[in-house]
Design an enzyme around this catalytic site. Sequence first.
Site, PDB file in Angstrom:
ATOM      1  N   GLY A  10       0.906  -1.076  -0.159  1.00 26.44           N
ATOM      2  CA  GLY A  10       0.162  -0.044  -0.100  1.00 26.44           C
ATOM      3  C   GLY A  10       0.977   1.315   0.062  1.00 26.44           C
ATOM      4  O   GLY A  10       2.010   1.309   0.047  1.00 26.44           O
ATOM      5  N   ASP A  33      -2.984 -12.195   5.019  1.00 26.48           N
ATOM      6  CA  ASP A  33      -4.513 -11.683   4.648  1.00 26.48           C
ATOM      7  C   ASP A  33      -5.064 -11.374   6.094  1.00 26.48           C
ATOM      8  O   ASP A  33      -5.406 -12.772   6.737  1.00 26.48           O
ATOM      9  CB  ASP A  33      -5.265 -12.630   3.711  1.00 26.48           C
ATOM     10  N   TYR A  58      -9.173  -2.469   5.039  1.00 25.68           N
ATOM     11  CA  TYR A  58     -10.247  -2.034   4.263  1.00 25.68           C
ATOM     12  C   TYR A  58     -10.878  -0.738   4.168  1.00 25.68           C
ATOM     13  O   TYR A  58     -11.027  -0.047   5.330  1.00 25.68           O
ATOM     14  CB  TYR A  58     -11.624  -3.092   4.614  1.00 25.68           C
ATOM     15  N   ASP A  99      -8.443   9.245  11.492  1.00 27.02           N
ATOM     16  CA  ASP A  99      -9.350  10.558  11.772  1.00 27.02           C
ATOM     17  C   ASP A  99     -10.745  10.279  11.618  1.00 27.02           C
ATOM     18  O   ASP A  99     -11.494  10.915  12.442  1.00 27.02           O
ATOM     19  CB  ASP A  99      -8.836  11.742  11.004  1.00 27.02           C
ATOM     20  N   TYR A 124     -17.023   2.542   8.065  1.00 28.15           N
ATOM     21  CA  TYR A 124     -15.593   2.642   7.845  1.00 28.15           C
ATOM     22  C   TYR A 124     -15.029   3.117   9.216  1.00 28.15           C
ATOM     23  O   TYR A 124     -14.115   2.253   9.798  1.00 28.15           O
ATOM     24  CB  TYR A 124     -15.062   3.451   6.820  1.00 28.15           C
TER      25      TYR A 124
HETATM   26  N1  NAP Z   1      -5.638   6.595   2.793  1.00 28.97           N
HETATM   27  C1  NAP Z   1      -6.151   7.661   3.717  1.00 28.97           C
HETATM   28  O1  NAP Z   1      -6.418   8.636   3.404  1.00 28.97           O
HETATM   29  C2  NAP Z   1      -6.110   7.367   5.255  1.00 28.97           C
HETATM   30  C3  NAP Z   1      -6.442   8.165   6.148  1.00 28.97           C
HETATM   31  C4  NAP Z   1      -6.276   7.918   7.547  1.00 28.97           C
HETATM   32  C5  NAP Z   1      -6.093   6.502   7.763  1.00 28.97           C
HETATM   33  N2  NAP Z   1      -5.745   5.802   6.766  1.00 28.97           N
HETATM   34  C6  NAP Z   1      -5.278   4.229   7.288  1.00 28.97           C
HETATM   35  O2  NAP Z   1      -3.604   4.590   6.950  1.00 28.97           O
HETATM   36  C7  NAP Z   1      -3.392   2.807   6.611  1.00 28.97           C
HETATM   37  C8  NAP Z   1      -2.680   2.940   5.312  1.00 28.97           C
HETATM   38  O3  NAP Z   1      -3.559   3.304   4.300  1.00 28.97           O
HETATM   39  P1  NAP Z   1      -2.996   3.451   2.707  1.00 28.97           P
HETATM   40  O4  NAP Z   1      -3.672   4.725   2.357  1.00 28.97           O
HETATM   41  O5  NAP Z   1      -1.530   3.051   2.807  1.00 28.97           O
HETATM   42  O6  NAP Z   1      -3.953   2.076   1.962  1.00 28.97           O
HETATM   43  P2  NAP Z   1      -3.664   1.520   0.818  1.00 28.97           P
HETATM   44  O7  NAP Z   1      -2.762   1.975  -0.031  1.00 28.97           O
HETATM   45  O8  NAP Z   1      -5.142   1.300   0.208  1.00 28.97           O
HETATM   46  O9  NAP Z   1      -3.041   0.249   1.380  1.00 28.97           O
HETATM   47  C9  NAP Z   1      -3.714  -0.725   1.892  1.00 28.97           C
HETATM   48  C10 NAP Z   1      -3.106  -2.169   1.902  1.00 28.97           C
HETATM   49  O10 NAP Z   1      -3.705  -3.036   2.797  1.00 28.97           O
HETATM   50  C11 NAP Z   1      -3.987  -4.229   1.680  1.00 28.97           C
HETATM   51  N3  NAP Z   1      -5.341  -5.028   2.118  1.00 28.97           N
HETATM   52  C12 NAP Z   1      -6.350  -4.677   2.119  1.00 28.97           C
HETATM   53  N4  NAP Z   1      -7.334  -5.678   2.526  1.00 28.97           N
HETATM   54  C13 NAP Z   1      -6.437  -6.638   3.283  1.00 28.97           C
HETATM   55  C14 NAP Z   1      -6.524  -7.782   3.940  1.00 28.97           C
HETATM   56  N5  NAP Z   1      -7.765  -8.253   4.281  1.00 28.97           N
HETATM   57  N6  NAP Z   1      -5.382  -8.369   4.399  1.00 28.97           N
HETATM   58  C15 NAP Z   1      -4.118  -7.903   4.115  1.00 28.97           C
HETATM   59  N7  NAP Z   1      -3.883  -6.787   3.244  1.00 28.97           N
HETATM   60  C16 NAP Z   1      -5.155  -6.205   3.116  1.00 28.97           C
HETATM   61  C17 NAP Z   1      -4.133  -3.742   0.522  1.00 28.97           C
HETATM   62  O11 NAP Z   1      -3.968  -4.876  -0.416  1.00 28.97           O
HETATM   63  P3  NAP Z   1      -4.222  -4.990  -2.092  1.00 28.97           P
HETATM   64  O12 NAP Z   1      -3.535  -4.043  -2.821  1.00 28.97           O
HETATM   65  O13 NAP Z   1      -4.014  -6.373  -2.288  1.00 28.97           O
HETATM   66  O14 NAP Z   1      -5.747  -4.447  -1.795  1.00 28.97           O
HETATM   67  C18 NAP Z   1      -3.155  -2.556   0.246  1.00 28.97           C
HETATM   68  O15 NAP Z   1      -2.024  -3.020   0.100  1.00 28.97           O
HETATM   69  C19 NAP Z   1      -4.617   1.839   6.896  1.00 28.97           C
HETATM   70  O16 NAP Z   1      -4.922   1.715   7.963  1.00 28.97           O
HETATM   71  C20 NAP Z   1      -5.912   3.271   6.591  1.00 28.97           C
HETATM   72  O17 NAP Z   1      -7.052   2.971   7.350  1.00 28.97           O
HETATM   73  C21 NAP Z   1      -5.570   6.063   5.717  1.00 28.97           C
END
Ligand code: NAP
Length: 287
Positions: A10, A33, A58, A99, A124
């Site tokens: 990710g 997973d 997710y 957040d 979510y």
């Molecule tokens: N993005 C935002 O704006 C944001 C804001 C606040 C907090 N966060 C948190 O920050 C963290 C990182 O987010 P990110 O933006 O880096 O997300 P991301 O780029 O979408 O990466 C998430 C990763 O999790 C993997 N994943 C999804 N379902 C899974 C499962 N069942 N088991 C194992 N891996 C799984 C995905 O794999 P696939 O590629 O195979 O789907 C992806 O590689 C998360 O906890 C998110 O909730 C994100």
Amino acid sequence: MTYAVLGAAGQLGRDLCPRLAGDVVPLTRGQADLARPAELADTLGALRPDVVVNCAAYNFVDRAETEPEAAFAVNAWGVRALAITCRQLDCVLVHVSSDYVFGLEDNRRTPYAEGDAPGPVSIYGLSKLAGEYLVRALCPRHFVIRTCGLYGVWGSGGKGGNFVETMLDRARQGRALRVVADQVCTPTYTVDLAAALADLVATGRYGLYHLTNAGCCSWLGFAQAIFQLEGLRPDLSPVTSREYGAAARRPGYSVLAPTASTALGLPPLRPWQEALAAYLRERQAKK
Ligand SMILES: NC(=O)c1ccc[n+]([C@@H]2O[C@H](COP(=O)([O-])OP(=O)(O)OC[C@H]3O[C@@H](n4cnc5c(N)ncnc54)[C@H](OP(=O)(O)O)[C@@H]3O)[C@@H](O)[C@H]2O)c1
């Protein structure tokens, strides 16, 4: 020190792995997973890391409204299994949260500290809050790190890119842009978060932390800053969240104060404007 990083493919995971000091085992969804707890326990049991970092989630915020089971299967039950496994293996669990655990206080206009009561307004957000509580209840040696509005050069797999890239693509296609002006938060560059997270974990001071770039803006303000820095003048207009009509409600204000890390003497992350400029340079250099 050995680290196992879930969600390593990710946008945060990719920026984090090279910044952790020690041996790092990056784990993709195929290798670890959260929806397959038994295999996850076997994988981590074989690796026996000192620290597990969970960057996986997710994160289909709108879709979660109609498939809450899928969101909870990963963000709550999968995280519960991970927390139990980490406790059994006696390793530290670093869990990334959001957040979006806030939002219920309609009139809130001051940053949330870690001690403030959460109140999610979406499925979510609720699933992420459940995950936080499960980590805190089940794995004593934990860091729960809330962050906000992530963007990095690897883009979010789940969301297919990031806000900055979406804005630039649409502007370059000459499309009119309607951007929400009544949601205020702090867009955060994954490179900055990764470095701060690595420094925080190195302190060994477990607990709940807020880590974002400094300052705040609306999504409209963020879009305006992107276009100004890139010298673009698209047809950009504000909309309210109601007019935009996303399936999931978002917090009107979800700025996070880094109270706990500041108390440890850790420096704040740089202002979001500087981080955005650094991101735009990085993406240019990668072309
Ligand atoms: N993005 C935002 O704006 C944001 C804001 C606040 C907090 N966060 C948190 O920050 C963290 C990182 O987010 P990110 O933006 O880096 O997300 P991301 O780029 O979408 O990466 C998430 C990763 O999790 C993997 N994943 C999804 N379902 C899974 C499962 N069942 N088991 C194992 N891996 C799984 C995905 O794999 P696939 O590629 O195979 O789907 C992806 O590689 C998360 O906890 C998110 O909730 C994100």
